[in-house]
Scaffold this motif. Structure first.
Motif, PDB file in Angstrom:
ATOM      1  N   LEU A   1       0.199   5.674  -9.220  1.00  0.00           N
ATOM      2  CA  LEU A   1       0.593   4.756  -8.150  1.00  0.00           C
ATOM      3  C   LEU A   1       1.383   3.586  -8.714  1.00  0.00           C
ATOM      4  O   LEU A   1       2.422   3.189  -8.169  1.00  0.00           O
TER       5      LEU A   1
ATOM      6  N   GLN B   1       4.965   4.480  -9.741  1.00  0.00           N
ATOM      7  CA  GLN B   1       5.863   4.604  -8.585  1.00  0.00           C
ATOM      8  C   GLN B   1       6.322   3.238  -8.090  1.00  0.00           C
ATOM      9  O   GLN B   1       7.460   3.088  -7.637  1.00  0.00           O
ATOM     10  N   VAL B   2       5.459   2.235  -8.205  1.00  0.00           N
ATOM     11  CA  VAL B   2       5.826   0.889  -7.762  1.00  0.00           C
ATOM     12  C   VAL B   2       6.850   0.276  -8.712  1.00  0.00           C
ATOM     13  O   VAL B   2       7.899  -0.219  -8.284  1.00  0.00           O
TER      14      VAL B   2
ATOM     15  N   THR C   1      -3.115   2.306  -2.824  1.00  0.00           N
ATOM     16  CA  THR C   1      -1.919   2.981  -2.331  1.00  0.00           C
ATOM     17  C   THR C   1      -0.705   2.279  -2.916  1.00  0.00           C
ATOM     18  O   THR C   1      -0.775   1.113  -3.311  1.00  0.00           O
ATOM     19  N   THR C   2       0.422   2.972  -2.943  1.00  0.00           N
ATOM     20  CA  THR C   2       1.623   2.344  -3.497  1.00  0.00           C
ATOM     21  C   THR C   2       2.031   1.126  -2.679  1.00  0.00           C
ATOM     22  O   THR C   2       2.447   0.105  -3.243  1.00  0.00           O
TER      23      THR C   2
END
Length: 375
Positions: free
Chosen positions: A212, A215-216, A320-321
């Motif tokens: 996660l 991805q950020v 969550t992202t």
């Protein structure tokens, strides 16, 4: 002499092993006899005193046998019973990584009428699969048979009680120990104008949420900011993470491997990020706060029992992202206050944690076995 037995049902050494290992050394120094049973080999076990039973199977390369075949032949449960019968402990401390894995050990101790306590390091909603109709009554009875069930956060105690249908009555919260034994200098301004941010823990995406996080920071805004993300640890997803970093074109992240010198980590970094999907009460967070470093955490486990959003750190509402991205943005916008927030974090830890978590734990355990002391 009181004889204590420690049983760890973890499959490897991790931060969750620190409490029972240190507890054994302290009790040994006080004159208690110590023995231990583990399912892994690790250099840290050399410091654990007393007799040891190692249940780790030989590697398939050396025996030609897969683990499942080895376990059918060797029957670890029989070896455990035999070791316990020969050692004849007065009291047993069972350390489990999650809140369901020690069921067979707890049942065995109950059948042998041995008093024991459990220490649970992790509870998560994703573990509900283990509390199904065919297992629930057995797990409830196992927890009831313990003298006390310890949890490293109020969240984990409360969640486990809910998973057990509200039947958990003999439970207490204890604390994981901090490895920091020295002061760490403050970093009020980033060296060379580049902010240093640390992620500390096992490289396990399922648990720690590193996928996660990547991805950020793989988004364009993070690639051009003056910040370096330092990831410390080893684990089963190290190769995957290397490939994810390459795939996302991230240039400002470094994988450092395991770093035993915690003080050195926090001498170089200003902020901790923990994008975890689940936690008990993470040693990485405790250590960062002890070093007066603020943190970005997800609202899992006991994180918000220590970190208050926008007061001594930053809380992502969920693993969550989108939630992690929002919390990281707020942290970045408030980077001028990281030093001040870190000071608050250290004060929070000092107020909420005992001066010595191992002494606190041992004192509590001793209350349960002192009646077994010889006259």
């Amino acid at each position: 002499m009181i004889k204590l037995l420690y049983i760890s049902t973890n499959r490897d050494w991790s931060g969750s092993e620190e409490l029972w290992a240190r507890s054994s050394r302290l009790f040994s120094a006080q004159g208690f006899a110590i023995a231990s049973i583990t399912s892994y080999a690790h250099e840290q076990l050399r410091a654990v005193p007393g007799e040891k039973l190692l249940l780790l199977p030989p590697s398939a390369a050396s025996t030609g046998l897969p683990e499942r075949v080895w376990r059918k032949i060797v029957k670890p449960k029989d070896k455990v019973r035999q070791f316990i019968e020969q050692y004849a402990p007065d009291f047993v401390i069972v350390s489990q990584g999650n809140n369901y894995e020690s069921l067979e050990v707890m049942q065995l101790l109950g059948s042998m009428s041995l008093p024991f306590v459990t220490v649970t390091q992790l509870a998560s909603e994703s573990f509900f699969w283990a509390f199904t109709n065919d297992r629930l009554l057995a797990i409830q009875q196992a927890y009831r048979s313990a003298t006390c069930n310890y949890f490293v956060s109020e969240h984990n105690k409360r969640l486990t009680d809910f998973m057990l249908g509200g039947t958990l009555s003999n439970a207490e919260v204890i604390y994981n120990p901090c490895k920091i034994a020295q002061s760490v200098p403050a970093i009020t301004q980033p060296p060379s104008g580049v902010y240093q941010v640390a992620l500390v823990g096992r490289l396990d995406c399922w648990h720690k949420g590193y996928d996660l996080f990547l991805q950020v920071i793989g988004r364009p805004e993070w690639k051009k900011r003056p910040v370096l993300f330092n990831i410390y640890g080893t684990g089963p997803h190290s190769l995957l993470m290397e490939q994810q970093i390459t795939h996302l074109g991230i240039q400002n992240v470094r994988l450092h491997g395991h770093q035993a010198d915690v003080a050195a980590i926090w001498a170089a970094n200003q902020l901790l990020v923990m994008p975890s999907r689940m936690e008990g009460q993470a040693l990485a967070l405790i250590e960062a706060m002890a070093c007066a470093r603020t943190a970005v955490v997800t609202d899992v486990g006991g994180a918000t029992e220590l970190i208050e959003d926008n007061d001594n750190g930053f809380v992502a509402a969920a693993a969550t992202t989108s939630s992690i991205a929002e919390a990281l943005e707020r942290a970045w916008a408030g980077r001028a206050d990281w030093h001040q927030l870190g000071q608050k974090a250290a004060a929070t830890l000092a107020a909420k944690y005992p001066a010595d978590a191992v002494e606190y734990f041992n004192a509590s355990v001793a209350n349960y076995f002192k009646t077994a002391e010889p006259a």
